[in-house]
Design a protein around this motif. Structure first.
Motif, PDB file in Angstrom:
ATOM      1  N   ALA A   1      -8.587  28.605 -25.667  1.00  0.00           N
ATOM      2  CA  ALA A   1      -9.289  28.001 -24.748  1.00  0.00           C
ATOM      3  C   ALA A   1     -10.380  26.862 -25.166  1.00  0.00           C
ATOM      4  O   ALA A   1     -10.370  26.224 -24.362  1.00  0.00           O
ATOM      5  CB  ALA A   1     -10.056  29.088 -23.931  1.00  0.00           C
ATOM      6  N   HIS A   2     -10.956  26.986 -26.297  1.00  0.00           N
ATOM      7  CA  HIS A   2     -11.774  25.944 -26.495  1.00  0.00           C
ATOM      8  C   HIS A   2     -10.790  24.695 -26.900  1.00  0.00           C
ATOM      9  O   HIS A   2     -11.364  23.615 -26.466  1.00  0.00           O
ATOM     10  CB  HIS A   2     -12.231  26.056 -27.847  1.00  0.00           C
ATOM     11  N   ARG A   3      -9.652  24.697 -27.476  1.00  0.00           N
ATOM     12  CA  ARG A   3      -8.719  23.457 -27.463  1.00  0.00           C
ATOM     13  C   ARG A   3      -8.424  22.877 -26.313  1.00  0.00           C
ATOM     14  O   ARG A   3      -8.417  21.720 -25.900  1.00  0.00           O
ATOM     15  CB  ARG A   3      -7.684  23.831 -28.534  1.00  0.00           C
ATOM     16  N   MET A   4      -7.917  23.683 -25.360  1.00  0.00           N
ATOM     17  CA  MET A   4      -7.705  23.362 -23.811  1.00  0.00           C
ATOM     18  C   MET A   4      -8.761  22.801 -23.275  1.00  0.00           C
ATOM     19  O   MET A   4      -8.584  21.746 -22.462  1.00  0.00           O
ATOM     20  CB  MET A   4      -6.919  24.669 -23.121  1.00  0.00           C
ATOM     21  N   ALA A   5      -9.914  23.371 -23.301  1.00  0.00           N
ATOM     22  CA  ALA A   5     -11.182  22.926 -22.691  1.00  0.00           C
ATOM     23  C   ALA A   5     -11.276  21.559 -23.061  1.00  0.00           C
ATOM     24  O   ALA A   5     -11.665  20.482 -22.359  1.00  0.00           O
ATOM     25  CB  ALA A   5     -12.335  23.824 -22.902  1.00  0.00           C
ATOM     26  N   GLN A   6     -11.327  21.326 -24.590  1.00  0.00           N
ATOM     27  CA  GLN A   6     -11.294  19.907 -25.152  1.00  0.00           C
ATOM     28  C   GLN A   6     -10.706  18.887 -24.363  1.00  0.00           C
ATOM     29  O   GLN A   6     -11.039  17.726 -24.429  1.00  0.00           O
ATOM     30  CB  GLN A   6     -11.475  19.998 -26.584  1.00  0.00           C
ATOM     31  N   ALA A   7      -9.240  19.469 -24.561  1.00  0.00           N
ATOM     32  CA  ALA A   7      -8.365  18.297 -24.014  1.00  0.00           C
ATOM     33  C   ALA A   7      -8.359  17.986 -22.491  1.00  0.00           C
ATOM     34  O   ALA A   7      -8.339  16.765 -22.193  1.00  0.00           O
ATOM     35  CB  ALA A   7      -6.922  19.166 -24.259  1.00  0.00           C
ATOM     36  N   LEU A   8      -8.928  18.831 -21.674  1.00  0.00           N
ATOM     37  CA  LEU A   8      -9.127  18.736 -20.178  1.00  0.00           C
ATOM     38  C   LEU A   8     -10.492  17.922 -20.225  1.00  0.00           C
ATOM     39  O   LEU A   8     -10.418  16.938 -19.205  1.00  0.00           O
ATOM     40  CB  LEU A   8      -9.413  20.087 -19.359  1.00  0.00           C
ATOM     41  N   GLU A   9     -11.284  18.318 -20.696  1.00  0.00           N
ATOM     42  CA  GLU A   9     -12.776  17.385 -20.817  1.00  0.00           C
ATOM     43  C   GLU A   9     -12.464  16.017 -21.149  1.00  0.00           C
ATOM     44  O   GLU A   9     -13.014  14.811 -20.709  1.00  0.00           O
ATOM     45  CB  GLU A   9     -13.808  18.077 -21.259  1.00  0.00           C
ATOM     46  N   ALA A  10     -11.458  15.681 -22.244  1.00  0.00           N
ATOM     47  CA  ALA A  10     -11.356  14.260 -22.617  1.00  0.00           C
ATOM     48  C   ALA A  10     -10.704  13.520 -21.522  1.00  0.00           C
ATOM     49  O   ALA A  10     -10.894  12.627 -21.496  1.00  0.00           O
ATOM     50  CB  ALA A  10     -10.581  14.565 -23.902  1.00  0.00           C
ATOM     51  N   GLU A  11      -9.839  14.336 -20.907  1.00  0.00           N
ATOM     52  CA  GLU A  11      -8.981  13.593 -19.847  1.00  0.00           C
ATOM     53  C   GLU A  11      -9.816  13.263 -18.635  1.00  0.00           C
ATOM     54  O   GLU A  11      -9.741  12.153 -18.191  1.00  0.00           O
ATOM     55  CB  GLU A  11      -7.813  14.527 -19.209  1.00  0.00           C
ATOM     56  N   GLN A  12     -10.901  14.068 -18.220  1.00  0.00           N
ATOM     57  CA  GLN A  12     -11.968  13.801 -17.445  1.00  0.00           C
ATOM     58  C   GLN A  12     -12.579  12.529 -17.846  1.00  0.00           C
ATOM     59  O   GLN A  12     -12.863  11.736 -17.126  1.00  0.00           O
ATOM     60  CB  GLN A  12     -13.035  14.968 -17.439  1.00  0.00           C
ATOM     61  N   ARG A  13     -13.271  12.504 -19.225  1.00  0.00           N
ATOM     62  CA  ARG A  13     -13.859  11.374 -19.657  1.00  0.00           C
ATOM     63  C   ARG A  13     -13.138  10.074 -19.645  1.00  0.00           C
ATOM     64  O   ARG A  13     -13.440   9.034 -19.120  1.00  0.00           O
ATOM     65  CB  ARG A  13     -14.349  11.568 -21.031  1.00  0.00           C
ATOM     66  N   ARG A  14     -11.838  10.169 -19.696  1.00  0.00           N
ATOM     67  CA  ARG A  14     -10.844   9.073 -19.870  1.00  0.00           C
ATOM     68  C   ARG A  14     -10.771   8.317 -18.325  1.00  0.00           C
ATOM     69  O   ARG A  14     -10.835   7.325 -18.215  1.00  0.00           O
ATOM     70  CB  ARG A  14      -9.607   9.475 -20.627  1.00  0.00           C
ATOM     71  N   ARG A  15     -10.691   9.261 -17.477  1.00  0.00           N
ATOM     72  CA  ARG A  15     -10.509   8.936 -15.997  1.00  0.00           C
ATOM     73  C   ARG A  15     -11.752   8.322 -15.526  1.00  0.00           C
ATOM     74  O   ARG A  15     -11.603   7.288 -14.941  1.00  0.00           O
ATOM     75  CB  ARG A  15      -9.969  10.108 -15.264  1.00  0.00           C
ATOM     76  N   ILE A  16     -12.900   8.949 -16.060  1.00  0.00           N
ATOM     77  CA  ILE A  16     -14.151   8.061 -15.609  1.00  0.00           C
ATOM     78  C   ILE A  16     -14.458   6.933 -16.360  1.00  0.00           C
ATOM     79  O   ILE A  16     -14.929   5.914 -15.727  1.00  0.00           O
ATOM     80  CB  ILE A  16     -15.433   9.183 -15.792  1.00  0.00           C
ATOM     81  N   ARG A  17     -14.132   6.756 -17.458  1.00  0.00           N
ATOM     82  CA  ARG A  17     -14.137   5.474 -18.075  1.00  0.00           C
ATOM     83  C   ARG A  17     -13.405   4.479 -17.693  1.00  0.00           C
ATOM     84  O   ARG A  17     -13.757   3.358 -17.478  1.00  0.00           O
ATOM     85  CB  ARG A  17     -13.819   5.913 -19.605  1.00  0.00           C
ATOM     86  N   ASP A  18     -12.189   4.803 -17.463  1.00  0.00           N
ATOM     87  CA  ASP A  18     -11.161   3.827 -16.850  1.00  0.00           C
ATOM     88  C   ASP A  18     -11.590   3.271 -15.375  1.00  0.00           C
ATOM     89  O   ASP A  18     -11.153   2.327 -15.048  1.00  0.00           O
ATOM     90  CB  ASP A  18      -9.834   4.442 -16.995  1.00  0.00           C
ATOM     91  N   THR A  19     -11.840   4.239 -14.532  1.00  0.00           N
ATOM     92  CA  THR A  19     -12.266   3.759 -13.125  1.00  0.00           C
ATOM     93  C   THR A  19     -13.599   3.018 -13.294  1.00  0.00           C
ATOM     94  O   THR A  19     -13.846   2.151 -12.258  1.00  0.00           O
ATOM     95  CB  THR A  19     -12.550   5.119 -12.179  1.00  0.00           C
ATOM     96  N   GLY A  20     -14.586   3.043 -14.319  1.00  0.00           N
ATOM     97  CA  GLY A  20     -15.889   2.388 -14.180  1.00  0.00           C
ATOM     98  C   GLY A  20     -15.655   1.283 -14.731  1.00  0.00           C
ATOM     99  O   GLY A  20     -16.573   0.247 -14.749  1.00  0.00           O
ATOM    100  N   LEU A  21     -14.467   0.778 -15.430  1.00  0.00           N
ATOM    101  CA  LEU A  21     -14.404  -0.656 -15.989  1.00  0.00           C
ATOM    102  C   LEU A  21     -14.030  -1.671 -14.746  1.00  0.00           C
ATOM    103  O   LEU A  21     -12.880  -1.422 -14.098  1.00  0.00           O
ATOM    104  CB  LEU A  21     -13.495  -0.688 -17.030  1.00  0.00           C
ATOM    105  N   GLN A  22     -14.747  -2.333 -14.784  1.00  0.00           N
ATOM    106  CA  GLN A  22     -14.369  -3.615 -13.505  1.00  0.00           C
ATOM    107  C   GLN A  22     -14.534  -4.862 -14.055  1.00  0.00           C
ATOM    108  O   GLN A  22     -15.475  -4.997 -14.603  1.00  0.00           O
ATOM    109  CB  GLN A  22     -15.332  -3.491 -12.403  1.00  0.00           C
ATOM    110  N   PRO A  23     -13.672  -5.770 -13.908  1.00  0.00           N
ATOM    111  CA  PRO A  23     -13.634  -6.924 -14.384  1.00  0.00           C
ATOM    112  C   PRO A  23     -15.089  -7.843 -13.824  1.00  0.00           C
ATOM    113  O   PRO A  23     -15.413  -7.738 -12.964  1.00  0.00           O
ATOM    114  CB  PRO A  23     -12.602  -7.738 -13.886  1.00  0.00           C
TER     115      PRO A  23
END
Length: 91
Positions: free
Chosen positions: A46-68
């Motif tokens: 569960a620790h590994r899965m939680a890390q993977a899911l949280e990493a995906e959440q951070r990636r999505r937040i980072r990608d949507t926050g980038l604006q030219p």
């Protein structure tokens, strides 16, 4: 049973075909919380899965926050410090 829904969601994520990138945002959030709870109870998988899911959440937040940025204006106006300098000179 109150925990039955959680077990169904968690077991769905453990399927080999499901990846965090394919989940909807709300489902990703729910699963990340559920897996993190299990990880805090000592489940190493569960620790590994939680890390993977949280990493995906951070990636999505980072990608949507980038604006030219808009192109910089190239005006002939003086820099701000020259405004003060000119004003002092005329006083």
């Amino acid at each position: 049973m109150p925990g039955l829904g959680r077990v169904c969601n968690i077991s769905r994520m453990s399927e080999s075909t499901t990846t965090p990138a394919k989940l909807e945002d709300s489902e990703l959030q729910t699963l990340a919380v559920e897996w993190r709870i299990r990880a805090m109870q000592g489940d190493k998988l569960a620790h590994r899965m939680a890390q993977a899911l949280e990493a995906e959440q951070r990636r999505r937040i980072r990608d949507t926050g980038l604006q030219p940025l808009p192109p910089a204006r190239s005006s002939g106006a003086s820099p701000w410090w020259k405004f003060w300098r000119r004003r002092r000179m005329h006083s």
